[in-house]
Design an enzyme around this catalytic site. Structure first.
Site, PDB file in Angstrom:
ATOM      1  N   SER A   7      -5.225  -6.097  -7.808  1.00 21.55           N
ATOM      2  CA  SER A   7      -5.734  -4.992  -8.619  1.00 21.55           C
ATOM      3  C   SER A   7      -4.534  -4.211  -9.128  1.00 21.55           C
ATOM      4  CB  SER A   7      -6.674  -4.091  -7.803  1.00 21.55           C
ATOM      5  OG  SER A   7      -6.068  -3.693  -6.586  1.00 21.55           O
ATOM      6  N   GLU A   9      -3.019  -0.419 -10.856  1.00 22.62           N
ATOM      7  CA  GLU A   9      -3.231   1.012 -11.082  1.00 22.62           C
ATOM      8  C   GLU A   9      -2.459   1.477 -12.306  1.00 22.62           C
ATOM      9  OE1 GLU A   9      -3.476   3.832  -7.743  1.00 22.62           O
ATOM     10  OE2 GLU A   9      -1.753   4.839  -8.678  1.00 22.62           O
ATOM     11  N   ASP A 101      -3.126  16.153  -5.109  1.00 23.10           N
ATOM     12  CA  ASP A 101      -1.932  16.983  -4.964  1.00 23.10           C
ATOM     13  C   ASP A 101      -2.186  18.371  -5.532  1.00 23.10           C
ATOM     14  OD1 ASP A 101      -0.434  14.888  -3.854  1.00 23.10           O
ATOM     15  OD2 ASP A 101       0.062  14.122  -5.857  1.00 23.10           O
ATOM     16  N   PHE A 210      10.139   9.148  -5.880  1.00 22.39           N
ATOM     17  CA  PHE A 210       8.772   8.919  -5.399  1.00 22.39           C
ATOM     18  C   PHE A 210       8.769   8.745  -3.879  1.00 22.39           C
ATOM     19  CE2 PHE A 210       7.748   6.631  -9.643  1.00 22.39           C
ATOM     20  CZ  PHE A 210       7.532   7.854 -10.255  1.00 22.39           C
ATOM     21  N   HIS A 259      -2.555  -4.494  -4.216  1.00 20.56           N
ATOM     22  CA  HIS A 259      -2.788  -3.468  -5.233  1.00 20.56           C
ATOM     23  C   HIS A 259      -1.437  -3.036  -5.792  1.00 20.56           C
ATOM     24  CE1 HIS A 259      -4.987  -0.226  -7.237  1.00 20.56           C
ATOM     25  NE2 HIS A 259      -4.052   0.607  -6.832  1.00 20.56           N
TER      26      HIS A 259
END
Length: 288
Positions: A7, A9, A101, A210, A259
Site C-alpha cells: 500500500s 501513502e 499532531d 523526520f 506500507h
C-alpha cells in the site's frame, strides 16, 4: 521469495502544480495494484479540506481503494463524524484514525472542548457506525510522548479493543526493530495485522529531520553510506538498496504486507517494489 502485497501513502496537494504531481504519482504506482492507498492530514488538521478532496478524487477516478486519514485535532465530534460520513457516502470504507499532531507552535496536543479527547475515543465512535475498516498508528520505537514501549503497546491494545482492525507502523530502518515490536504486540494479546511502514530515503537531510521528530533511530551504517555518496545517482542507488534489503528481511521474517511512505515521490518506491519482484500491470488512463 514470497512477493508481498503493498500500500502507498500520499499527502494532499496544496496547489495546482502539486495536484498534477499527485496525479502522476498515483498513476506511476497504481499499476503495482496496491491493496489500498492513503492520504494524510497535515499537523493541526491544516489540510482537512485538501485531504477530503484528494481522497474523493483518487477514489472516484482511479478505482483504487483509498484510506482517509482522520484526526481529533481542532474539530468537534460532530464535525469529525460528519467528515467520516461524507467518506462513507462516497464509498470510502477505510479510515486511518489518529490523534493527530498539534498545530505548529502549539507544543502539545490539546483536545477541542467539544472534540474527541484522544484516538481511542475517535476509534470507538467510528467503530460504532459499523461503516469502516479502521487502521491506527503503531510505534516500533517508543513514541516521543510515551514513557516506554510497554506503555506504547498497552495504548495500542486499547485502540484495538476500541475497534481498530489493523495497525500501520512508523518507519524504521532495521528489520529486528519491527520483529521485536511485532512479537511484543502478540504477547500483549494484540491480534490485528501489524503492517510495517517503509520510508525509502528520497532526501537524506529530510529523513534525518523526520527520524528525529518521531524518535526513529538511523543505523550508523546508513549514515556512513550517505556521508560518502558523490551525487544524486549514487544516492538513489543507495536508497533503493537500503529499502530493498529491509523489505526482503521483513518478508523473509513473515511480513506479508508493506506500507510505503512515498512523500509523493514515486520513483524510489516503484524501484523497490520492482526489486522485490512485483510487476506493473496495465497503466491507468484516468487518474486525477
Amino acid at each position: 521469495m514470497t512477493v508481498p502485497t503493498v500500500s502507498f501513502e500520499f499527502f494532499p496537494p496544496k496547489n495546482l502544480e502539486a495536484a498534477f504531481g499527485l496525479r502522476d504519482c498515483v498513476r506511476s504506482l497504481a499499476p503495482l495494484e496496491p491493496t489500498f492507498v492513503s492520504v494524510t492530514y497535515g499537523a493541526g488538521g491544516t489540510t482537512r479540506k485538501l485531504t477530503h478532496e484528494a481522497v474523493t478524487a483518487i477514489h472516484n477516478t482511479s478505482g483504487l481503494p483509498v484510506a482517509a486519514h482522520l484526526t481529533c485535532v481542532d474539530a468537534t465530534k460532530e464535525e469529525t463524524l460528519a467528515i467520516a460520513q461524507t467518506y462513507a457516502n462516497a464509498g470510502v470504507r477505510d479510515i486511518v484514525a489518529l490523534r493527530g499532531d498539534p498545530p505548529k507552535g502549539a507544543g502539545k496536543f490539546t483536545p477541542h472542548p467539544e472534540g474527541f479527547a484522544d484516538s481511542v475515543a475517535l476509534i470507538e465512535a467510528l467503530a460504532k457506525t459499523g461503516k469502516f475498516n479502521i487502521a491506527v498508528g503503531a510505534y516500533p520505537e517508543t513514541h516521543p510522548e510515551a514513557g516506554d514501549q510497554a506503555a506504547d503497546i498497552a495504548y495500542l491494545k486499547h485502540k484495538v479493543d476500541a475497534g481498530a482492525t489493523s495497525a500501520i507502523t512508523q518507519f524504521f530502518f532495521e528489520a529486528d526493530t519491527f520483529f521485536r515490536f511485532r512479537d511484543a504486540c502478540v504477547k500483549a494479546g494484540i491480534n490485528v495485522p501489524i503492517i510495517p511502514g517503509i520510508l525509502p530515503i528520497a532526501n537524506w537531510n529530510g529523513t534525518q529531520r523526520f527520524a528525529k521528530a518521531c524518535g526513529a533511530s538511523i543505523p550508523q551504517v546508513i549514515c556512513d553510506g550517505f556521508n560518502h555518496v558523490q551525487d544524486a545517482a549514487d544516492s538513489r542507488l543507495l536508497s533503493t538498496a537500503i529499502a530493498t534489503e529491509l523489505c526482503d528481511e521483513l518478508v523473509t521474517g513473515g511480513a506479508t504486507h508493506l506500507h510505503f511512505y512515498t512523500l509523493n515521490q514515486p520513483t524510489l518506491t516503484r524501484d523497490v517494489c520492482h526489486a522485490l519482484g512485483m510487476t506493473s500491470k496495465a497503466q491507468l488512463q484516468n487518474v486525477a
